[in-house]
Design a protein around this motif. Structure first.
Motif, PDB file in Angstrom:
ATOM      1  N   SER A   1       3.864  10.683 -14.081  1.00 52.04           N
ATOM      2  CA  SER A   1       4.985  11.144 -13.267  1.00 52.04           C
ATOM      3  C   SER A   1       4.556  11.187 -11.810  1.00 52.04           C
ATOM      4  N   SER A   2       5.528  11.252 -10.902  1.00 50.91           N
ATOM      5  CA  SER A   2       5.179  11.356  -9.483  1.00 50.91           C
ATOM      6  C   SER A   2       4.421  12.645  -9.213  1.00 50.91           C
ATOM      7  N   ARG A   3       4.760  13.712  -9.940  1.00 49.05           N
ATOM      8  CA  ARG A   3       4.068  14.982  -9.752  1.00 49.05           C
ATOM      9  C   ARG A   3       2.587  14.837 -10.062  1.00 49.05           C
ATOM     10  N   TYR A   4       2.283  14.197 -11.200  1.00 51.58           N
ATOM     11  CA  TYR A   4       0.877  14.037 -11.560  1.00 51.58           C
ATOM     12  C   TYR A   4       0.162  13.099 -10.591  1.00 51.58           C
ATOM     13  N   LEU A   5       0.755  11.954 -10.293  1.00 49.32           N
ATOM     14  CA  LEU A   5       0.099  10.968  -9.447  1.00 49.32           C
ATOM     15  C   LEU A   5      -0.180  11.526  -8.049  1.00 49.32           C
ATOM     16  N   ASN A   6       0.788  12.225  -7.472  1.00 47.84           N
ATOM     17  CA  ASN A   6       0.566  12.799  -6.140  1.00 47.84           C
ATOM     18  C   ASN A   6      -0.559  13.827  -6.173  1.00 47.84           C
TER      19      ASN A   6
ATOM     20  N   GLU B   1       0.847  -1.188   0.000  1.00 51.98           N
ATOM     21  CA  GLU B   1       0.000   0.000   0.000  1.00 51.98           C
ATOM     22  C   GLU B   1       0.888   1.245   0.000  1.00 51.98           C
ATOM     23  N   THR B   2       0.519   2.221  -0.826  1.00 55.62           N
ATOM     24  CA  THR B   2       1.371   3.399  -1.008  1.00 55.62           C
ATOM     25  C   THR B   2       0.543   4.674  -0.885  1.00 55.62           C
ATOM     26  N   GLY B   3       1.059   5.653  -0.148  1.00 53.43           N
ATOM     27  CA  GLY B   3       0.361   6.924   0.030  1.00 53.43           C
ATOM     28  C   GLY B   3       1.117   8.109  -0.520  1.00 53.43           C
ATOM     29  N   HIS B   4       2.239   7.850  -1.197  1.00 50.88           N
ATOM     30  CA  HIS B   4       3.023   8.931  -1.805  1.00 50.88           C
ATOM     31  C   HIS B   4       3.896   8.340  -2.897  1.00 50.88           C
ATOM     32  N   CYS B   5       4.049   9.072  -3.991  1.00 54.54           N
ATOM     33  CA  CYS B   5       4.860   8.614  -5.121  1.00 54.54           C
ATOM     34  C   CYS B   5       6.157   9.421  -5.182  1.00 54.54           C
ATOM     35  N   GLY B   6       7.289   8.717  -5.195  1.00 51.36           N
ATOM     36  CA  GLY B   6       8.590   9.366  -5.229  1.00 51.36           C
ATOM     37  C   GLY B   6       9.335   9.125  -6.519  1.00 51.36           C
ATOM     38  N   ALA B   7      10.663   9.221  -6.450  1.00 49.42           N
ATOM     39  CA  ALA B   7      11.505   9.165  -7.643  1.00 49.42           C
ATOM     40  C   ALA B   7      11.380   7.848  -8.398  1.00 49.42           C
ATOM     41  N   GLU B   8      11.116   6.749  -7.699  1.00 48.65           N
ATOM     42  CA  GLU B   8      11.017   5.460  -8.384  1.00 48.65           C
ATOM     43  C   GLU B   8       9.826   5.418  -9.345  1.00 48.65           C
ATOM     44  N   PHE B   9       8.767   6.183  -9.039  1.00 45.30           N
ATOM     45  CA  PHE B   9       7.639   6.264  -9.964  1.00 45.30           C
ATOM     46  C   PHE B   9       8.035   7.040 -11.223  1.00 45.30           C
TER      47      PHE B   9
END
Length: 364
Positions: A226-231, A200-208
């Motif tokens: 991108s992590s920017r869009y997903l977050n 379970e994930t609540g934040h997307c970082g560089a690996e995304f």
């Protein structure tokens, strides 16, 4: 950018909405839709989250288009910006949503005129609609259907616990449901990959970002992930509750992920809706492993049914191979307008996801 359309013989004027028009758009929506009349916060939140706080919205000349009768706004088509990867380059699409005409002015062709006028807001416009009449309007305005006549959505049984609890109560239902679930686990055995774990994930970082950068070139058309869009879309300014599950291999590397939400019905029965998956298309073990672990996760959480509402030719072929039930549709829901037209190779490989456009864009 669309120009104002004024005909001295016609009392209606079409022009681009400005931020100060949003309040009146909300008023019109609440007055003309029962859903918004009962829950006015839904439409207010939608404008706030999807347009006002949209980092890409400045690429459009306004939050949509409207039609005025004299000095009075009587209808609108909200348009929000989404970053996309199309034919090997980044671009922005304008997605139309919440098209609404005041009930006193219906039957005059104003909704179709708004759709046609909105095509000038951006080089590429998208929309999703379930209305058969609306689909005719899109066709008349030059939109192209994406996919076949159906949505290429699929359904499968996830677990029996909820159904048995509804019939015989929680204690016996849990026992009987667990027994019947063994058959479903056997069905899913062909997907099993021991090297993966789900998180379970609540934040997307560089690996995304790394997964996005390595995979995007293989997709002719794809919403930016991108992590920017997903977050932004999932966690910072969501319009409905979504959950993200990340698939990692034995080395801890992110190989795929899924975005989903849960819909609960009466008497212990619930459905999980898979709204998005993302992976390197050639990574067949990852998508199969992702499906296996998602289904097991849903089953453990007492979910009865799963709807798979994400589609590409590759995914559709996989779901058919696995024998999942195709969900029929009264018509194609996904429409794209582009000037100049997009290549057929891009349109035929369009990645349709439940986080495109405004699928289920209100609290569930």
């Amino acid at each position: 950018m669309p120009e104002t359309v004024t005909d001295t013989a016609d009392p209606f004027q079409f022009r681009t909405l400005q931020p100060e028009d949003i309040g009146e758009c909300i008023r019109i929506a609440i007055a003309n839709f029962d859903e918004f009349r009962d829950h006015p916060q839904y439409i207010s939140q939608w404008f706030e989250q999807r347009i006002v706080h949209n980092p890409w919205q400045s690429s459009l000349p306004g939050p949509g288009v409207g039609v005025w009768h004299g000095s009075r706004l009587i209808g609108f088509r909200a348009m929000f910006a989404q970053p996309w990867w199309l034919n090997g380059k980044s671009t922005t699409l304008a997605f139309g949503a919440n098209t609404c005409i005041d009930s006193a002015y219906r039957g005059k062709g104003l909704a179709t005129a708004l759709i046609k006028f909105s095509c000038g807001l951006s080089a590429i416009n998208g929309s999703v609609t379930a209305g058969v009449i609306t689909q005719k309007s899109f066709r008349a305005c030059g939109f192209v259907k994406i996919g076949g006549e159906s949505n290429d959505f699929f359904r499968l049984r996830i677990g029996y616990r909820g159904s048995w609890e509804k019939r015989v109560g929680k204690t016996m239902g849990r026992i009987l449901g667990s027994a019947f679930d063994l058959g479903l686990s056997w069905r899913d055995r062909k997907l099993y990959r021991r090297e993966f774990v789900l998180e379970e994930t609540g934040h997307c970082g560089a690996e995304f970002d790394s997964l996005w950068d390595s995979a995007k070139a293989a997709y002719p058309s794809c919403l930016e992930r991108s992590s920017r869009y997903l977050n932004w879309r999932l966690f910072e300014f969501p319009t409905c509750p979504l959950q993200l599950l990340a698939l990692r291999d034995s080395n801890g590397e992110l190989r795929a992920y899924a975005i989903w939400h849960r819909q609960s019905f009466a008497d212990s029965v619930s459905m999980a809706v898979l709204r998005d998956v993302f992976y390197l298309p050639q990574d067949e073990p990852a998508i199969r492993g992702l499906l296996y672990h998602i289904f097991a996760y849903w089953r453990k959480n007492g979910i009865s049914w799963g709807n798979l509402e994400v589609a590409t030719p590759r995914l559709t072929a996989l779901f058919k191979e696995l024998g999942y039930e195709a969900l029929g549709s009264h018509g194609n829901r996904y429409q794209i307008y582009s000037n100049p037209p997009l290549p057929d190779a891009v349109l035929s490989e369009w990645y349709r996801s439940g986080i495109d456009g405004d699928y289920f864009d209100h609290p569930l």
